[in-house]
Design a protein around this motif. Structure first.
Motif, PDB file in Angstrom:
ATOM      1  N   LYS A   1      -6.866  -1.620  10.663  1.00 56.30           N
ATOM      2  CA  LYS A   1      -5.679  -2.312  11.166  1.00 56.30           C
ATOM      3  C   LYS A   1      -5.248  -3.367  10.143  1.00 56.30           C
ATOM      4  CE  LYS A   1      -5.638  -0.002  14.999  1.00 56.30           C
ATOM      5  NZ  LYS A   1      -4.606   1.033  15.223  1.00 56.30           N
TER       6      LYS A   1
ATOM      7  N   ASP B   1      -2.484  -5.758   8.291  1.00 58.01           N
ATOM      8  CA  ASP B   1      -1.239  -6.483   8.557  1.00 58.01           C
ATOM      9  C   ASP B   1      -0.191  -6.067   7.527  1.00 58.01           C
ATOM     10  OD1 ASP B   1       0.631  -8.284   9.509  1.00 58.01           O
ATOM     11  OD2 ASP B   1      -0.116  -9.930   8.248  1.00 58.01           O
ATOM     12  N   VAL B   2       0.821  -5.334   7.969  1.00 58.14           N
ATOM     13  CA  VAL B   2       1.841  -4.825   7.050  1.00 58.14           C
ATOM     14  C   VAL B   2       2.801  -5.941   6.645  1.00 58.14           C
ATOM     15  CG1 VAL B   2       3.776  -3.233   6.779  1.00 58.14           C
ATOM     16  CG2 VAL B   2       1.699  -2.490   7.983  1.00 58.14           C
ATOM     17  N   LYS B   3       2.898  -6.164   5.335  1.00 61.03           N
ATOM     18  CA  LYS B   3       3.787  -7.182   4.796  1.00 61.03           C
ATOM     19  C   LYS B   3       5.018  -6.577   4.120  1.00 61.03           C
ATOM     20  CE  LYS B   3      -0.251 -10.057   3.659  1.00 61.03           C
ATOM     21  NZ  LYS B   3      -1.027 -10.652   2.535  1.00 61.03           N
ATOM     22  N   TYR B   4       4.873  -5.358   3.653  1.00 54.67           N
ATOM     23  CA  TYR B   4       5.943  -4.753   2.861  1.00 54.67           C
ATOM     24  C   TYR B   4       6.268  -3.359   3.402  1.00 54.67           C
ATOM     25  CZ  TYR B   4       3.848  -8.292  -0.171  1.00 54.67           C
ATOM     26  OH  TYR B   4       3.310  -9.450  -0.662  1.00 54.67           O
ATOM     27  N   GLU B   5       7.513  -3.163   3.779  1.00 55.64           N
ATOM     28  CA  GLU B   5       7.976  -1.892   4.323  1.00 55.64           C
ATOM     29  C   GLU B   5       8.848  -1.120   3.333  1.00 55.64           C
ATOM     30  OE1 GLU B   5       7.296  -0.480   7.172  1.00 55.64           O
ATOM     31  OE2 GLU B   5       6.617  -2.050   8.557  1.00 55.64           O
TER      32      GLU B   5
ATOM     33  N   MET C   1      -1.964  -0.014   0.445  1.00 48.54           N
ATOM     34  CA  MET C   1      -2.201  -0.301   1.847  1.00 48.54           C
ATOM     35  C   MET C   1      -3.125  -1.505   2.031  1.00 48.54           C
ATOM     36  SD  MET C   1      -2.515   3.603   3.334  1.00 48.54           S
ATOM     37  CE  MET C   1      -3.206   3.072   4.902  1.00 48.54           C
TER      38      MET C   1
ATOM     39  N   SER D   1       3.112  -0.696   3.894  1.00 53.85           N
ATOM     40  CA  SER D   1       3.069   0.302   4.960  1.00 53.85           C
ATOM     41  C   SER D   1       2.687   1.672   4.404  1.00 53.85           C
ATOM     42  CB  SER D   1       4.429   0.394   5.660  1.00 53.85           C
ATOM     43  OG  SER D   1       5.387   1.007   4.814  1.00 53.85           O
ATOM     44  N   LYS D   2       2.227   2.555   5.282  1.00 50.22           N
ATOM     45  CA  LYS D   2       1.791   3.881   4.844  1.00 50.22           C
ATOM     46  C   LYS D   2       2.909   4.639   4.136  1.00 50.22           C
ATOM     47  CE  LYS D   2      -1.761   4.368   8.407  1.00 50.22           C
ATOM     48  NZ  LYS D   2      -2.237   5.111   9.607  1.00 50.22           N
ATOM     49  N   ARG D   3       4.092   4.600   4.707  1.00 52.63           N
ATOM     50  CA  ARG D   3       5.221   5.314   4.106  1.00 52.63           C
ATOM     51  C   ARG D   3       5.608   4.699   2.757  1.00 52.63           C
ATOM     52  NH1 ARG D   3       9.700   8.492   5.955  1.00 52.63           N
ATOM     53  NH2 ARG D   3      11.458   8.317   4.511  1.00 52.63           N
TER      54      ARG D   3
ATOM     55  N   SER E   1       4.218   9.108   7.917  1.00 59.98           N
ATOM     56  CA  SER E   1       4.759   8.126   8.848  1.00 59.98           C
ATOM     57  C   SER E   1       4.283   8.424  10.271  1.00 59.98           C
ATOM     58  CB  SER E   1       6.291   8.127   8.807  1.00 59.98           C
ATOM     59  OG  SER E   1       6.761   7.712   7.543  1.00 59.98           O
TER      60      SER E   1
END
Length: 266
Positions: A131, A133-137, A173, A178-180, A240
């Motif tokens: 888990k 923490d996503v900072k960049y999309e 990651m 983010s994964k995408r 995604s």
């Protein structure tokens, strides 16, 4: 088995695996080992990546053209271009310094490739479930320092079986991408990295490649382009929705089967 058919199969395999985190070079080298395929200077396995490069360029042509056109007046466009170049820089230095060792030692060690496939599979499974923490999309808007660190992660892929895309995706990651976006930045970074590897390897082997070698490379190139085009168009949507667990399990299964075959004397 006819060498042209083997080259076609290996080109298909290259394109299908180049942009997913399973190590295209590892798969091609292992397949070549079991099929008895020996390319001059191990150039085939590197040079056919040009097909995959052209596939990714075709998919992102509109974005790349607009980005470079806007660069003189748009700071965001310049930052994106610079982030990719900065991420590419560590591979330039280490790749040039370690080229001969990589090609003559690491590329010739199937056992190492199988082990790295397995280890990388477990790493991918852990990171995929972590888990974070996503900072960049947005893959086009990464900080330069983050891009540089991703570039160092990419260098791990100089050990065949590790996976260039896998290293960059995992590194991204872990830094909150983010994964995408991690997969997409891996696409962008592949362009200078693979183009550089292609050009440098062709230069290093220019005196030993024959017309027959170039014919096999051409066959592999065409199949790599076609199959890579298919993969690139569907990969972002897949990760995604489903993440990277499938690729982790694939690596573990393939690496284990290969390891057992090698231990059995194949």
């Amino acid at each position: 088995m006819d060498e042209t058919l083997v080259a076609a199969f290996l080109g298909l395999l290259e394109g299908l695996t180049e942009f997913i985190p399973v190590s295209s070079t590892g798969h091609v080298l292992l397949a070549g080992h079991f099929l008895g395929f020996e390319s001059t200077g191990k150039a085939f396995e590197v040079v056919i990546q040009l097909g995959a490069i052209l596939a990714i360029l075709g998919v992102y042509a509109k974005l790349l053209i607009s980005t470079f056109a806007a660069a003189p007046t748009d700071p965001a466009a310049r930052r994106f271009i610079l982030s990719v170049l900065i991420a590419f820089f560590p591979a330039v230095v280490i790749g040039v310094l370690a080229h001969d060792f990589i090609k003559t030692v690491l590329f010739e060690t199937p056992m190492l490739i199988a082990i790295m496939l397995i280890l990388g599979g477990f790493v991918l499974l852990v990171v995929d479930r972590w888990k974070i923490d996503v900072k960049y999309e947005d893959a086009t808007d990464l900080p330069l320092w983050t891009a540089l660190k991703i570039g160092f992660f990419q260098c791990l892929a100089m050990i065949p079986g590790t996976s260039r895309s896998g290293s960059t995706i995992v590194g991204a990651m872990l830094m909150g991408v983010s994964k995408r976006a991690a997969a997409e930045f891996s696409f962008f970074l592949s362009m200078p990295t693979m183009a550089g590897a292609f050009a440098y390897d062709l230069y290093k082997n220019r005196d030993i490649l024959s017309a027959a070698d170039m014919n096999l490379i051409a066959v592999g190139f065409v199949l790599a382009f076609i199959s890579a085009l298919i993969v690139v168009r569907g990969l972002l949507a897949f990760v995604s929705r489903h993440g990277y667990a499938l690729f982790g399990w694939w690596r573990i299964i393939v690496g284990s089967v290969v390891l057992l075959a090698l231990l059995g004397g194949r």
